[in-house]
Design a protein around this motif. Sequence first.
Motif, mmCIF file in Angstrom:
data_model
loop_
_atom_site.group_PDB
_atom_site.id
_atom_site.type_symbol
_atom_site.label_atom_id
_atom_site.label_comp_id
_atom_site.label_asym_id
_atom_site.label_seq_id
_atom_site.Cartn_x
_atom_site.Cartn_y
_atom_site.Cartn_z
ATOM 1 N N SER A 341 0.871 -1.177 0.000
ATOM 2 C CA SER A 341 0.000 0.000 0.000
ATOM 3 C C SER A 341 0.907 1.226 0.000
ATOM 4 N N VAL A 342 0.354 2.378 -0.402
ATOM 5 C CA VAL A 342 1.181 3.583 -0.545
ATOM 6 C C VAL A 342 0.606 4.680 0.344
ATOM 7 N N ILE A 343 1.494 5.435 0.998
ATOM 8 C CA ILE A 343 1.025 6.558 1.821
ATOM 9 C C ILE A 343 1.371 7.850 1.115
ATOM 10 N N GLY A 344 0.324 8.634 0.794
ATOM 11 C CA GLY A 344 0.524 9.977 0.256
ATOM 12 C C GLY A 344 0.347 10.941 1.417
ATOM 13 N N GLY A 345 -0.847 11.533 1.496
ATOM 14 C CA GLY A 345 -1.140 12.427 2.619
ATOM 15 C C GLY A 345 -1.683 11.681 3.830
ATOM 16 N N GLY A 346 -1.926 10.379 3.687
ATOM 17 C CA GLY A 346 -2.357 9.562 4.828
ATOM 18 C C GLY A 346 -3.782 9.813 5.285
ATOM 19 N N HIS A 347 -4.653 10.255 4.363
ATOM 20 C CA HIS A 347 -6.023 10.553 4.780
ATOM 21 C C HIS A 347 -7.009 9.432 4.527
ATOM 22 N N SER A 348 -6.618 8.426 3.766
ATOM 23 C CA SER A 348 -7.588 7.362 3.479
ATOM 24 C C SER A 348 -7.419 6.233 4.487
ATOM 25 N N GLY A 349 -8.432 5.377 4.538
ATOM 26 C CA GLY A 349 -8.408 4.289 5.518
ATOM 27 C C GLY A 349 -7.531 3.130 5.093
ATOM 28 N N GLY A 411 -8.017 20.529 -3.450
ATOM 29 C CA GLY A 411 -9.156 20.395 -2.542
ATOM 30 C C GLY A 411 -9.141 21.436 -1.439
ATOM 31 N N ALA A 412 -9.983 21.203 -0.444
ATOM 32 C CA ALA A 412 -10.225 22.223 0.560
ATOM 33 C C ALA A 412 -9.330 22.114 1.795
ATOM 34 N N ARG A 413 -8.661 20.977 2.003
ATOM 35 C CA ARG A 413 -7.850 20.851 3.219
ATOM 36 C C ARG A 413 -6.372 20.793 2.872
ATOM 37 N N VAL A 416 -4.229 17.174 2.875
ATOM 38 C CA VAL A 416 -4.553 16.038 1.997
ATOM 39 C C VAL A 416 -3.475 15.912 0.912
ATOM 40 N N GLY A 417 -3.158 14.649 0.559
ATOM 41 C CA GLY A 417 -2.019 14.411 -0.333
ATOM 42 C C GLY A 417 -2.391 13.917 -1.719
ATOM 43 N N ALA A 418 -1.445 13.167 -2.309
ATOM 44 C CA ALA A 418 -1.544 12.765 -3.723
ATOM 45 C C ALA A 418 -2.795 11.965 -4.029
ATOM 46 N N GLY A 419 -3.317 11.248 -3.027
ATOM 47 C CA GLY A 419 -4.545 10.478 -3.246
ATOM 48 C C GLY A 419 -5.635 11.363 -3.819
ATOM 49 N N LEU A 420 -5.641 12.627 -3.445
ATOM 50 C CA LEU A 420 -6.681 13.551 -3.928
ATOM 51 C C LEU A 420 -6.537 13.786 -5.425
ATOM 52 N N GLY A 425 -10.288 15.002 -7.107
ATOM 53 C CA GLY A 425 -9.907 16.280 -6.514
ATOM 54 C C GLY A 425 -10.942 17.355 -6.786
ATOM 55 N N ILE A 426 -11.883 17.464 -5.850
ATOM 56 C CA ILE A 426 -12.957 18.455 -6.007
ATOM 57 C C ILE A 426 -12.636 19.627 -5.083
ATOM 58 N N GLY A 427 -12.694 20.836 -5.610
ATOM 59 C CA GLY A 427 -12.382 21.990 -4.771
ATOM 60 C C GLY A 427 -13.167 23.205 -5.201
ATOM 61 N N ILE A 490 3.312 3.184 -8.749
ATOM 62 C CA ILE A 490 3.597 4.118 -7.659
ATOM 63 C C ILE A 490 4.017 5.437 -8.301
ATOM 64 N N VAL A 491 3.204 6.450 -8.098
ATOM 65 C CA VAL A 491 3.437 7.730 -8.757
ATOM 66 C C VAL A 491 4.513 8.486 -7.978
ATOM 67 N N VAL A 492 5.525 8.939 -8.708
ATOM 68 C CA VAL A 492 6.635 9.654 -8.062
ATOM 69 C C VAL A 492 6.357 11.154 -8.079
ATOM 70 N N ALA A 712 -20.454 7.559 -7.997
ATOM 71 C CA ALA A 712 -19.833 7.611 -6.669
ATOM 72 C C ALA A 712 -18.399 8.087 -6.843
ATOM 73 N N TYR A 713 -17.871 8.767 -5.824
ATOM 74 C CA TYR A 713 -16.485 9.248 -5.872
ATOM 75 C C TYR A 713 -15.576 8.075 -5.507
ATOM 76 N N GLY A 714 -14.623 7.785 -6.370
ATOM 77 C CA GLY A 714 -13.749 6.635 -6.123
ATOM 78 C C GLY A 714 -12.780 6.843 -4.976
ATOM 79 N N ALA A 715 -12.484 8.106 -4.626
ATOM 80 C CA ALA A 715 -11.488 8.363 -3.584
ATOM 81 C C ALA A 715 -11.918 7.690 -2.290
ATOM 82 N N ASP A 716 -11.007 6.971 -1.702
ATOM 83 C CA ASP A 716 -11.188 6.332 -0.399
ATOM 84 C C ASP A 716 -11.986 5.042 -0.439
ATOM 85 N N LEU A 717 -12.477 4.636 -1.602
ATOM 86 C CA LEU A 717 -13.082 3.306 -1.643
ATOM 87 C C LEU A 717 -11.939 2.305 -1.538
HETATM 88 C C1 LIG Z 1 -10.256 16.064 5.976
HETATM 89 C C2 LIG Z 1 -10.434 15.633 4.559
HETATM 90 C C3 LIG Z 1 -10.727 16.596 3.605
HETATM 91 C C4 LIG Z 1 -10.882 16.232 2.275
HETATM 92 N N1 LIG Z 1 -11.170 17.176 1.345
HETATM 93 C C5 LIG Z 1 -11.303 16.836 0.059
HETATM 94 C C6 LIG Z 1 -11.569 17.798 -0.927
HETATM 95 O O1 LIG Z 1 -11.691 18.975 -0.659
HETATM 96 N N2 LIG Z 1 -11.698 17.401 -2.199
HETATM 97 C C7 LIG Z 1 -11.549 16.101 -2.556
HETATM 98 O O2 LIG Z 1 -11.676 15.794 -3.733
HETATM 99 N N3 LIG Z 1 -11.307 15.160 -1.650
HETATM 100 C C8 LIG Z 1 -11.180 15.491 -0.361
HETATM 101 N N4 LIG Z 1 -10.940 14.518 0.574
HETATM 102 C C9 LIG Z 1 -10.820 13.122 0.145
HETATM 103 C C10 LIG Z 1 -9.361 12.849 -0.260
HETATM 104 O O3 LIG Z 1 -9.195 13.226 -1.583
HETATM 105 C C11 LIG Z 1 -9.058 11.370 -0.097
HETATM 106 O O4 LIG Z 1 -9.165 11.060 1.257
HETATM 107 C C12 LIG Z 1 -7.687 11.006 -0.623
HETATM 108 O O5 LIG Z 1 -7.600 9.613 -0.803
HETATM 109 C C13 LIG Z 1 -6.613 11.404 0.346
HETATM 110 O O6 LIG Z 1 -5.374 11.264 -0.233
HETATM 111 P P1 LIG Z 1 -4.093 11.204 0.690
HETATM 112 O O7 LIG Z 1 -2.917 11.159 -0.190
HETATM 113 O O8 LIG Z 1 -4.173 12.274 1.693
HETATM 114 O O9 LIG Z 1 -4.339 9.840 1.446
HETATM 115 P P2 LIG Z 1 -3.555 8.430 1.385
HETATM 116 O O10 LIG Z 1 -4.301 7.578 2.313
HETATM 117 O O11 LIG Z 1 -2.109 8.614 1.657
HETATM 118 O O12 LIG Z 1 -3.738 7.989 -0.084
HETATM 119 C C14 LIG Z 1 -4.992 7.714 -0.632
HETATM 120 C C15 LIG Z 1 -4.866 6.606 -1.690
HETATM 121 O O13 LIG Z 1 -3.961 7.018 -2.661
HETATM 122 C C16 LIG Z 1 -2.911 6.080 -2.808
HETATM 123 N N5 LIG Z 1 -1.683 6.811 -3.085
HETATM 124 C C17 LIG Z 1 -1.204 7.833 -2.377
HETATM 125 N N6 LIG Z 1 -0.054 8.247 -2.943
HETATM 126 C C18 LIG Z 1 0.168 7.472 -4.011
HETATM 127 C C19 LIG Z 1 1.186 7.403 -4.985
HETATM 128 N N7 LIG Z 1 2.227 8.227 -4.963
HETATM 129 N N8 LIG Z 1 1.109 6.465 -5.957
HETATM 130 C C20 LIG Z 1 0.067 5.610 -5.994
HETATM 131 N N9 LIG Z 1 -0.915 5.626 -5.088
HETATM 132 C C21 LIG Z 1 -0.870 6.548 -4.118
HETATM 133 C C22 LIG Z 1 -2.862 5.378 -1.481
HETATM 134 O O14 LIG Z 1 -2.268 4.103 -1.577
HETATM 135 C C23 LIG Z 1 -4.307 5.319 -1.122
HETATM 136 O O15 LIG Z 1 -4.922 4.243 -1.781
HETATM 137 C C24 LIG Z 1 -10.766 14.871 1.911
HETATM 138 C C25 LIG Z 1 -10.498 13.908 2.877
HETATM 139 C C26 LIG Z 1 -10.320 14.280 4.180
HETATM 140 C C27 LIG Z 1 -10.035 13.235 5.194
#
Ligand SMILES: Cc1cc2nc3c(=O)[nH]c(=O)nc-3n(C[C@H](O)[C@H](O)[C@H](O)COP(=O)(O)OP(=O)(O)OC[C@H]3O[C@@H](n4cnc5c(N)ncnc54)[C@H](O)[C@@H]3O)c2cc1C
Length: 1152
Positions: A341-349, A411-413, A416-420, A425-427, A490-492, A712-717
């Motif tokens: 699994s990959v950690i970007g901003g660490g916001h997904s479950g 996005g709005a926070r 949040v990292g690359a997962g968005l 990425g809705i903002g 894995i996106v660099v 449905a929004y695919g993010a976080d599924l």
């Molecule tokens: C407080 C909060 C506010 C939010 N606001 C918005 C918003 O305004 N707009 C919006 O569209 N969404 C929003 N979201 C949803 C957000 O886009 C998702 O939670 C997103 O998955 C978070 O990405 P992350 O990198 O922070 O999390 P992570 O858990 O690190 O990554 C999310 C997913 O992306 C994968 N990933 C991360 N980096 C890479 C990489 N380099 N290569 C391949 N895979 C990778 C991870 O493996 C994981 O599956 C919000 C979520 C939270 C919790």
Amino acid sequence: MATLDTLKQALRQKAKASSPKQPLSDMEYSAGFDTLLRGSGWRTYQDFIIPQISQLMAPLFNSGDYISALEIGPGPMSLLGHLPSCLRQKIKKYTAFEPNDLFASRLVESFCSTSETESPLPCLRNPPNIHRIPFGLQDNIESGTSSRMRENDEKYDIILFCHSMYGMKPKHRYIERALEMLVERPQGGMVVVFHRSGTLHLDGLVCHRTASFPTGVVSVANDDKVLDCFASFVTGFSMQDVDVDKAIQVEWRKVCRALGRREEVHPDHLLFSSPNTMVAFTQHATMLLELVAQVPLVTGDKRVKNRQALFHPAVSIVRPKDVKQIQHCVQWALKHGVGLSVIGGGHSGHCLWPNVVSVDMGAFDQVHILTAGEHGRELSDLGSLIIAEAGCKTGDVILKSMEVGLTVPLGARPSVGAGLWLQGGIGHLSRLHGLACDAIVGAVVVSVDSSQVLCVGHVPRQHWQVGAVRPDNEADLLWALKGAGTNFGIVVSVTFKGYAAPTFSIRSWVLPCSDNLRARFWLEKFDSIVARKLPRSCSADAYLYWDTDQLHIGVTMFESSTTRSTLETPTPTLLSTMLGPEESFRVMDGVELFEAEMYMSGMHGGHGGGKTSSFKRCLFLKRIGAVGIADILLAAMETRPSPLCYFHLLQGGGAVGDVAANATAFGCRDWEFACVITGVWPRNQDGTEAAQSAVQWVYNVARDLLSLSSGAYGADLGPDPRDAALAVKAFGPNRLRLTHLKQNLDPRNVLAYACPLPKTPMKQKLIILVTGESCAGKDYCADVWVSVLIAHRSLTARAVSISDAIKREYAAANGADINRLLCNRAYKEQHRSALTTFFREQARQRPRLLEEHFLNVVYGAADVDVLLVTGMRDHAPVAALSHLVSDSRLLEVHVQAAEQTRETRRGCHGGDGGSNGSKDSINLTALDYRPSLIFDNDALGNEAAKDFAEHYLLPFVHEDLQRLANMVGQISDFPRLGVEFRHVLNISQQPGGLALCTSLLQTHFASDWTRVNAVACCEAGGYIFASALAARVDVPLVLIREAGKLPPPTVSVVKPSSYILSLASNTSKEKRIEMEQDVIPKGASVVVVDDVLSTGETLCAVLQLLEKSGIGAEDITIMIVAEFPVHRGRELLRQRGFGKINIQSLLVYGGA
Ligand SMILES: Cc1cc2nc3c(=O)[nH]c(=O)nc-3n(C[C@H](O)[C@H](O)[C@H](O)COP(=O)(O)OP(=O)(O)OC[C@H]3O[C@@H](n4cnc5c(N)ncnc54)[C@H](O)[C@@H]3O)c2cc1C
């Protein structure tokens, strides 16, 4: 709903002061275990354990080798004994460790086959070796028998820890011990653990695959005796002193009754949540050290924000410092057959996953800006570019870009990292510039297939990695990264197109709503005025939440402009006309904007004081004010499990919808609001029942909204099975393309825990309409058949009731509670007559209601290979509906049972649902047509239903049918322009084609060939297949020819020219066909064989001929090689009075 773990703790707490305690006797344990299984615990086996074993073991079972199996703690019945028979037959050696003497005896007994029962593993070469001792860490030596056998001399292909690892400490040592006992072979064996708990931590061991079943439920009769037995089974002990034991039992009953949930459907039962986990290990499980020797380990999970993720920590987190180290991670995963699994901003479950290594991209935290002209001439058209490395956060990108007057629509926070940006990425700038993923013009990616560094799209020269290559499928990969980018590598870093940084004005309103009527009024107004009238430079979000004991709607409007002065003075807007003067007005830049979110500042005392955790799922809606949708939102607010749960409705439209659905992987473009269903709970309740209830609430609301949503929004599924239904709607029309790309770009499923891409459905979907009499057990049978199909052939299968659609419409129109209408029999009864009236009225107003509902059900199950549709009461549904889904194979299975059986079932279970609430039942003898198959459901238990599925349903998904289909050539523009000709007769020109076809015709015949008197066929196509078949089944052939070619006396009828001939000649000439008189005795049983069924005219003529010769429809079966349902041949046959004839087609083709 309290989990069994919570119950266990509460029960133990009650008995804490009382002592001494004693372990359960074998008898007590066995009685408790039976209570658990009876209490719908069996569903966990049927829906999770058995399908998981079948899927994991498929490569082993398919290898053709004999399989040896060891089960640890199987209980009274081998777990493998529940597999479909073709898999069970592969197991030649079986050993078990079962310390409970009673269980062990029952296990031994189960292997003694009698005339009525088959051994669970019928092909064992030696008697099963059942040790009545626990599985130990040292020598597992059988005691008390003459053959003292050293178990560690034995090796196995499969080792199953069947029912949790309770009492085994430390658990990882037991797994390591089992790993030593695996057979060494290239496609080695597997140790599989099923554990009754949310997660299972196994120090230092990396799993091959893991899956969870969070929705398992145990239901226990609310009866003193049953509860006594159940409670001591859950705690694992009873009291030594009889009086103390009695007293504790009284207390334990109270605990069970306090924690168990009661449901109206079964008021006399208590329900407990019983999540289950599967973890599978191979011999590579212990190879972690090899990776950490090359890539630095992270200690502490500081970068992971998601609280649920922290509850299932990864086996290890590595933080690569450079691209080479990312490549090491991929090479290691590929070598050992494990996922990452990959950690970007660490916001997904699911950036962390138990027993899986996480790759933290934190070291890649640079943002580079190339203003127009800095990046060479070849990219100058793109203007300014922003290169964001994958460990950057939204805040880093905005801050750095703003320094040079630029921005990216993120996005709005800020955290949040690359997962968005990889997933959408809705903002606040989406309406003006589109989604974040729309701004991606290039990327650097490490392939999870080859571990090569790939450059796709526009990557300025100075940001190319050494050794990077452009892949062959570059365009596909860039397309996929824009919306589904977490699944393909894995996106660099990504290259964004930059936009001029704007200033924002923010106005907020808070509208207290005295009641739901008021709230509905505001939602409607907000929807119709905001969604339709605001310019693209504005976007308005609404929040629906409770605060200070009242429902509120909060509204924030963001207006952007690159000239600050135009925003400084507030001007009247549509919103202020509608909502009155705003509560606040501020002007700020893109960084300050992060703190302007209403949920950070305005609601719940500012984000619940910052001490909350949340869980979100997001659906796209066109209208939030529409009655059905507003009702669901408002009803959900009433059932929210914590006061902090809320809805965030982000405005879409504008530039989001300008991009075609298939232009990027993000396929859902047609929506006005992104509805974020947000379950919130106090942080100090993380991991508790409160958190689980909030999560379940989110899923329940998402389920209710899904059919009314436009995606449905695919993010976080993620891998949670509750996400599967959302994932199906996540990518709009792009799902299939993405699934194929996943197979090409991540063939070994290294990124197994990213947003699930529904697997490629079978080439041809099988739709089974389960019809039958009321209370015959249609829903029950459909469930059993689903489990057989899943277990047997690793297919996806689902049973869906078509009547749910009308119930949903009724609930939306009449304000009924849809959940109760679907599940609560008493409630359903109350509404039965109103529902029937509603249905009739709808059917009157909408003559195509059945077709509409049928297509909705089919489209809603686009991801499954086999769809079983219950609740259908329409006659001859295959003839009526198959042309609508002409690419799929449609079958009807009619379930019937004796009146007495149905009466008993009606008493016990309330029977199964009808389509519209009416009580009338279908009587098979009264039908004017014949269903494809009939199942007699009179026997108790599910064995008969399983057998039926194995014998009659599985042949329809057998790969031989696909092999046959592959032999049918496809020729374009023949016999005339625009026609795709299927060369069915080509089968006989292929090596082995005729043999395969006739063997399939033989086995697909649902009756007994020995009772058939003749195989009839009409020249010319039918002759080829019929004569080979007649020879094979040793039945005389009856030839039907054009008039004048057979010696008299003959009987003849008129036959219109075939469909394909009429295409070729553009005329339709009639001919006569005939057969010799008396060649078939009257009353004989006849199978008519033909190559093709299209319009049905030829078959009708053949049937008329047989009728003239005294052969009744009830004595005829039709077997077709290829059917083209679009021409509605079955319907023609029915209209001409031949509906009672059974028609079987081997192949079904869409189109002409
Ligand atoms: C407080 C909060 C506010 C939010 N606001 C918005 C918003 O305004 N707009 C919006 O569209 N969404 C929003 N979201 C949803 C957000 O886009 C998702 O939670 C997103 O998955 C978070 O990405 P992350 O990198 O922070 O999390 P992570 O858990 O690190 O990554 C999310 C997913 O992306 C994968 N990933 C991360 N980096 C890479 C990489 N380099 N290569 C391949 N895979 C990778 C991870 O493996 C994981 O599956 C919000 C979520 C939270 C919790």
